[in-house]
Design a protein around this motif. Structure first.
Motif, PDB file in Angstrom:
ATOM      1  N   ARG A 100       0.827  -1.204   0.000  1.00 46.88           N
ATOM      2  CA  ARG A 100       0.000   0.000   0.000  1.00 46.88           C
ATOM      3  C   ARG A 100       0.865   1.259   0.000  1.00 46.88           C
ATOM      4  NH1 ARG A 100      -4.523   2.228  -1.793  1.00 46.88           N
ATOM      5  NH2 ARG A 100      -5.531   3.622  -0.311  1.00 46.88           N
ATOM      6  N   LEU A 130       0.889   4.173  -2.912  1.00 49.36           N
ATOM      7  CA  LEU A 130       0.627   5.577  -2.629  1.00 49.36           C
ATOM      8  C   LEU A 130       1.824   6.453  -2.994  1.00 49.36           C
ATOM      9  CD1 LEU A 130      -1.255   5.290   0.793  1.00 49.36           C
ATOM     10  CD2 LEU A 130      -2.227   5.795  -1.457  1.00 49.36           C
ATOM     11  N   GLU A 138      -6.476   4.651  -7.013  1.00 52.32           N
ATOM     12  CA  GLU A 138      -5.839   4.227  -5.779  1.00 52.32           C
ATOM     13  C   GLU A 138      -6.651   4.572  -4.537  1.00 52.32           C
ATOM     14  OE1 GLU A 138      -3.602   1.994  -3.862  1.00 52.32           O
ATOM     15  OE2 GLU A 138      -2.871   2.365  -5.894  1.00 52.32           O
ATOM     16  N   LEU A 139      -7.498   5.589  -4.597  1.00 53.28           N
ATOM     17  CA  LEU A 139      -8.249   6.008  -3.414  1.00 53.28           C
ATOM     18  C   LEU A 139      -9.673   5.464  -3.373  1.00 53.28           C
ATOM     19  CD1 LEU A 139      -7.193   9.745  -2.913  1.00 53.28           C
ATOM     20  CD2 LEU A 139      -6.189   7.667  -1.942  1.00 53.28           C
ATOM     21  N   GLY A 151      -8.527   1.333  -2.834  1.00 49.68           N
ATOM     22  CA  GLY A 151      -7.576   0.876  -3.829  1.00 49.68           C
ATOM     23  C   GLY A 151      -7.928  -0.462  -4.442  1.00 49.68           C
TER      24      GLY A 151
END
Length: 223
Positions: A73, A77, A132-133, A137
């Motif tokens: 993760r 990010l 990704e958000l 994700g």
């Protein structure tokens, strides 16, 4: 999308990494096509960071994106952050040059090319941001799909439009970023979470500023 979400055994499979990786490579190439001032530091700094993070992601989570964990993760990010920083710097520098004048923005063809590349760079950055958000994700969307999405796609609002177990993949978020940048508003994907509304609002405003300034200056130069 059928092959990603509805395999022969009927069970959803995780998203493949190659599509997102291809657009990371596109993002890495853009700084080398733009003047050096459109990149923070040197034109190779962010592409190098993005490339190293991408290689690390491919090593720790190859093939399909289905490996949970804080390390994966964090790498994901970090990759999105590097792409976003490059896009923000390029857009900010372009707007500054157009408002305050710069010798390299006085040639219409060069201005249009630089403007198009910066605009494309922002679209890719927002595509990665949404991807990704949204609902934690791609890994979380695969392993622990949520009942209430942050971004509502037509197939989620009306499940009869897609095969069972459908989930958005990177290309869907890229299309979202493109349509939001051209229509300056939601089209088929509705933002439900506040962060999604804020992100789409910022992208729309940024796109309006870039396109209006570039087109207006180019028309003035050509006239």
């Amino acid at each position: 999308m059928t092959s990603e979400n509805s395999p022969a055994d009927g069970r959803p499979r995780a998203e493949r990494r190659w599509t997102a990786s291809a657009f990371v490579l596109v993002s890495m190439a853009v700084p080398f096509l733009l003047p050096a001032r459109y990149s923070p530091g040197t034109d190779w700094l962010l592409p190098t960071i993005e490339g190293l993070v991408l290689v690390a992601l491919v090593i720790v989570d190859p093939g399909r994106i289905d490996r949970p964990g804080p390390r994966v993760r964090a790498l994901s990010l970090a990759l999105v952050a590097a792409i976003a920083v490059g896009a923000a710097w390029g857009a900010g520098r372009l707007v500054w040059d157009l408002l305050h004048g710069n010798p390299q923005t006085t040639v219409a063809t060069e201005l249009l090319i630089s403007g198009a590349l910066v605009w494309i760079q922002t679209i890719i950055a927002f595509a990665f941001l949404y991807w990704e958000l949204d609902n934690g994700g791609p890994v979380t969307r695969h392993l622990h799909p949520r009942t209430h999405p942050d971004l509502a796609f037509p197939q989620q609002l009306d499940p009869s439009l897609a095969a069972p177990g459908w989930r958005p993949v990177f290309f869907d978020y890229l299309y979202l970023a493109l349509t939001n940048a051209t229509a300056f508003s939601p089209t088929d994907v509705m933002p439900l979470a506040r962060w999604a509304k804020l992100a789409m609002a910022i992208q729309s405003l940024l796109s309006i500023v870039i396109l209006s300034l570039v087109v207006a200056n180019a028309v003035n130069l050509l006239g």
